[in-house]
Design an enzyme around this catalytic site. Structure first.
Site, mmCIF file in Angstrom:
data_model
loop_
_atom_site.group_PDB
_atom_site.id
_atom_site.type_symbol
_atom_site.label_atom_id
_atom_site.label_comp_id
_atom_site.label_asym_id
_atom_site.label_seq_id
_atom_site.Cartn_x
_atom_site.Cartn_y
_atom_site.Cartn_z
ATOM 1 N N VAL A 1 55.307 164.440 33.452
ATOM 2 C CA VAL A 1 55.583 163.375 34.421
ATOM 3 C C VAL A 1 55.807 162.044 33.706
ATOM 4 O O VAL A 1 56.797 161.348 33.956
ATOM 5 C CB VAL A 1 54.427 163.268 35.453
ATOM 6 C CG1 VAL A 1 54.583 162.028 36.320
ATOM 7 C CG2 VAL A 1 54.394 164.505 36.328
ATOM 8 N N ASP B 1 50.737 156.790 24.545
ATOM 9 C CA ASP B 1 49.954 158.027 24.468
ATOM 10 C C ASP B 1 48.934 157.871 23.351
ATOM 11 O O ASP B 1 49.232 157.225 22.336
ATOM 12 C CB ASP B 1 50.867 159.228 24.198
ATOM 13 C CG ASP B 1 50.245 160.531 24.683
ATOM 14 O OD1 ASP B 1 50.756 161.098 25.660
ATOM 15 O OD2 ASP B 1 49.228 160.954 24.090
ATOM 16 N N PHE C 1 57.481 163.875 42.632
ATOM 17 C CA PHE C 1 57.718 165.220 43.177
ATOM 18 C C PHE C 1 58.590 166.069 42.257
ATOM 19 O O PHE C 1 59.174 167.048 42.690
ATOM 20 C CB PHE C 1 58.373 165.106 44.561
ATOM 21 C CG PHE C 1 57.527 164.331 45.541
ATOM 22 C CD1 PHE C 1 56.444 164.920 46.171
ATOM 23 C CD2 PHE C 1 57.796 162.987 45.809
ATOM 24 C CE1 PHE C 1 55.649 164.195 47.053
ATOM 25 C CE2 PHE C 1 57.009 162.260 46.689
ATOM 26 C CZ PHE C 1 55.930 162.864 47.323
ATOM 27 N N LEU C 2 58.711 165.641 40.992
ATOM 28 C CA LEU C 2 59.648 166.365 40.123
ATOM 29 C C LEU C 2 59.161 167.773 39.788
ATOM 30 O O LEU C 2 57.973 168.047 39.718
ATOM 31 C CB LEU C 2 59.924 165.575 38.848
ATOM 32 C CG LEU C 2 58.780 165.147 37.936
ATOM 33 C CD1 LEU C 2 58.320 166.273 37.047
ATOM 34 C CD2 LEU C 2 59.245 163.958 37.111
ATOM 35 N N ARG C 3 60.160 168.665 39.640
ATOM 36 C CA ARG C 3 59.875 170.038 39.222
ATOM 37 C C ARG C 3 60.210 170.173 37.740
ATOM 38 O O ARG C 3 61.169 169.555 37.272
ATOM 39 C CB ARG C 3 60.764 171.031 39.989
ATOM 40 C CG ARG C 3 60.407 171.200 41.429
ATOM 41 C CD ARG C 3 61.564 171.816 42.181
ATOM 42 N NE ARG C 3 62.753 170.953 42.090
ATOM 43 C CZ ARG C 3 63.954 171.284 42.544
ATOM 44 N NH1 ARG C 3 64.151 172.454 43.077
ATOM 45 N NH2 ARG C 3 64.971 170.448 42.440
ATOM 46 N N ASN D 1 52.654 169.832 47.943
ATOM 47 C CA ASN D 1 52.507 170.987 47.052
ATOM 48 C C ASN D 1 51.789 172.138 47.749
ATOM 49 O O ASN D 1 52.150 173.301 47.575
ATOM 50 C CB ASN D 1 51.757 170.583 45.774
ATOM 51 C CG ASN D 1 52.704 170.024 44.729
ATOM 52 O OD1 ASN D 1 53.907 169.988 44.935
ATOM 53 N ND2 ASN D 1 52.167 169.590 43.610
ATOM 54 N N CYS E 1 51.097 172.840 38.448
ATOM 55 C CA CYS E 1 50.818 172.080 39.681
ATOM 56 C C CYS E 1 50.278 172.913 40.832
ATOM 57 O O CYS E 1 49.184 172.636 41.334
ATOM 58 C CB CYS E 1 52.080 171.354 40.135
ATOM 59 S SG CYS E 1 52.543 170.051 39.005
ATOM 60 N N LYS F 1 46.663 174.423 40.628
ATOM 61 C CA LYS F 1 45.677 173.335 40.502
ATOM 62 C C LYS F 1 45.621 172.491 41.785
ATOM 63 O O LYS F 1 44.550 172.159 42.280
ATOM 64 C CB LYS F 1 46.095 172.470 39.304
ATOM 65 C CG LYS F 1 45.344 171.191 39.107
ATOM 66 C CD LYS F 1 45.757 170.546 37.793
ATOM 67 C CE LYS F 1 47.090 169.866 37.811
ATOM 68 N NZ LYS F 1 47.143 168.553 38.429
ATOM 69 N N LYS G 1 58.367 179.963 35.279
ATOM 70 C CA LYS G 1 59.625 180.100 36.023
ATOM 71 C C LYS G 1 60.744 179.865 35.006
ATOM 72 O O LYS G 1 60.478 179.463 33.860
ATOM 73 C CB LYS G 1 59.704 179.088 37.168
ATOM 74 C CG LYS G 1 59.706 177.647 36.699
ATOM 75 C CD LYS G 1 59.940 176.695 37.843
ATOM 76 C CE LYS G 1 60.127 175.279 37.314
ATOM 77 N NZ LYS G 1 60.437 174.315 38.353
#
Ligand code: UDX
Length: 483
Positions: free
Chosen positions: A19, A38, A159-161, A235, A287, A290, A347
């Site tokens: 994300v 980071d 909402f990104l995949r 989700n 996602c 969880k 996926k």
């Protein structure tokens, strides 16, 4: 974008996971100055030197376009927070032992931000977090002595995949902005103005997708709590849709109907919609598993029993087991059988193997004494952390090498190339022409015509006799009892 007269905002993004990194690259793409933070020094070094730590379409191009110009990487949270007008928290929220989200990273980052603040900041939750997290962040910052008028805490769920993350960010169905003050709300709206005004879609180098200058994405302004719940509920609802169709698939299989036809028929109802109705081996990823658990836990803590979500999780677990039983029904015994596996990521289109149903199936096969040769276009290296190469666990460089002399081939995720195999070549490569497809990538009639024994999910299999109450179903039940 700056040429188009849009206001450029300086943004700090804390956390460079899926994300955070995608958000950082995309905010730079729409004209903002972005400092991505980071605490993993080697990751920051890789990013600075031009490395791309995750497999994501368009991400290498965006990083190359903006790195060193509008986009920089650092481990110095303090300096980034001081330079930024908006600070996005995009750190991990892993599942704790109780199923709730572990918010300790969010807590630690909030304290660090508080110690750095020297002027008004909008702090934005981007990670998926339970309702009330916003309030907790606010409390943590106040406890560190920051006056209330120096900051606002907002929620802007993502909402990104994975696999389509850049397109999802820049070409979203909707943007959700949860803020308690007009000042914070305005800043968040101005961040997304290049998208909501349609300006971005006019650019020749814009990442292509469904939005356009005339059809820009809508922005929904809500309370912070509503924004937090929107993310979890979205989700959980999508996971529910998948578990629902998986049970329907099991009914189809028993009744001799084709779930693909059924899903098409259900999805044509505009109230239901065609998406997320693909039956398969169950959902996975970082996602859904969880977030379903976390949302159920959120419900529990506010005194609501969301038993439906327990059922969604149970169905998902059972779906993996059912698929394994399907393999058993085709192979009879497992010991020393050679199995080719296509797909290791949770996926297609990603290298992420977190909570991957494919890894679950492979682990079971190895446990039963099979020899597995697997191929995935992107997830091999990550899989090796969980399934180290050995005499029993081998990795192939292409789908046909995985199928070579195998007793059966399994399809466990939906990379496009797995649905476009040269079937004649596959047929003579396999020892026995058995394909067990956990993602329904082929039409059964086509596979039968090509001489395969083909089993898929929620569709009549080749081995099934004309009488649906006949031998195959009885054999399956007998085998099931031994699992
Ligand atoms: C999901 C949400 O879609 C995204 O909005 C959120 O921000 C993060 O979580 P992601 O985990 O990347 O995204 O994958 P997604 O494409 O949603 O698929 C999740 C799982 O469901 C995968 O294992 C996928 O194979 C499975 N799935 C999806 C199905 O089994 N059937 C479907 O019809 C759709």
């Amino acid at each position: 974008m700056r040429e188009a007269g849009m206001e450029s905002v300086t943004i700090a993004v804390v956390g460079s996971g899926y994300v955070g990194l995608v958000a950082a690259a995309c905010f730079a793409e729409i004209g903002h100055r972005v400092i991505c933070v980071d605490n993993d020094e080697s990751k920051v070094k890789t990013l600075r030197e031009g490395g791309v730590p995750i497999h994501e379409e368009y991400l290498p191009e965006l990083l190359a376009r903006h790195r060193g110009d509008r986009l920089e990487f650092t481990t110095d949270l303090r300096a980034a927070a001081q330079a930024a007008q908006a600070i996005f928290i995009a750190v991990g929220t892993p599942q704790s032992r109780t199923g709730s989200a572990d918010l300790s990273y969010v807590d630690a980052v909030a304290s660090e931000i508080a110690r750095a603040i020297d002027s008004y900041k909008v702090i934005v939750e981007k990670s998926t977090v339970p309702v009330y997290t916003n309030e907790w962040i606010r409390r943590v910052i106040e406890r560190n002595g920051v006056p209330t008028e120096m900051f606002d805490v907002t929620s802007n769920p993502e909402f990104l995949r994975e696999g389509t993350a850049v397109v999802d960010f820049l070409q979203p169905d909707r943007l959700v902005v949860g803020a308690a003050t007009e000042r914070a709300s305005q800043l968040l709206k101005s961040l997304y103005a290049p998208l909501t005004s349609g300006e971005y879609y006019k650019l020749t180098q814009a990442v292509p997708g469904p939005c356009s200058e005339k059809m820009p994405p809508p922005l929904l302004a809500t309370s912070t709590k509503a924004a937090e719940i929107i993310k979890h509920a979205s989700n959980a609802f999508l996971a529910t849709k998948i578990s629902f169709i998986n049970v329907v698939a099991n009914i189809c299989e028993a009744a001799g109907a084709d779930v693909e036809e059924v899903a098409r028929g259900i999805g044509m109802d505009s109230r239901i919609g065609p998406k997320f109705l693909r039956a398969g081996v169950g959902y996975g990823g970082s996602c859904f598993p969880k977030d379903v658990a976390a949302f159920r836990h959120v419900a529990e803590t506010v005194g609501v029993d969301f038993g439906l979500l327990r059922e969604v999780e149970k169905i998902n677990e059972e779906q993996k087991l059912r698929f394994f039983q399907k393999i058993r029904s085709a192979l009879w015994t497992f010991r020393a059988k050679k199995i080719g596996v296509l797909g290791l990521a949770f996926k297609g289109g990603t290298d992420d193997v977190r909570e991957s149903p494919a890894l679950d199936v492979v682990k079971r096969l190895l446990h039963e004494g099979c020899i597995v040769t697997a191929f995935d276009p992107a997830a091999t290296e990550r899989s090796k952390e969980f399934l180290p190469p050995s005499a029993e666990m081998r990795y192939a460089d292409d789908p046909y090498a995985a199928a070579q002399d195998a007793d059966a081939l399994l399809i466990l995720n939906d990379w496009q190339e797995f649905g476009e195999l040269d079937l004649a070549k596959l047929h003579y490569t396999l020892r026995y022409p058995i394909v067990i497809d956990g993602r329904n990538l082929y039409a059964p009639a086509q596979m039968i015509e090509q001489g395969f024994t083909y089993l898929s999910v929620g569709r009549p299999g080749l081995q099934q006799p004309a009488d649906p109450s006949g031998a195959f179903r009885r054999a399956q039940t007998k085998d099931d009892a031994t699992v």
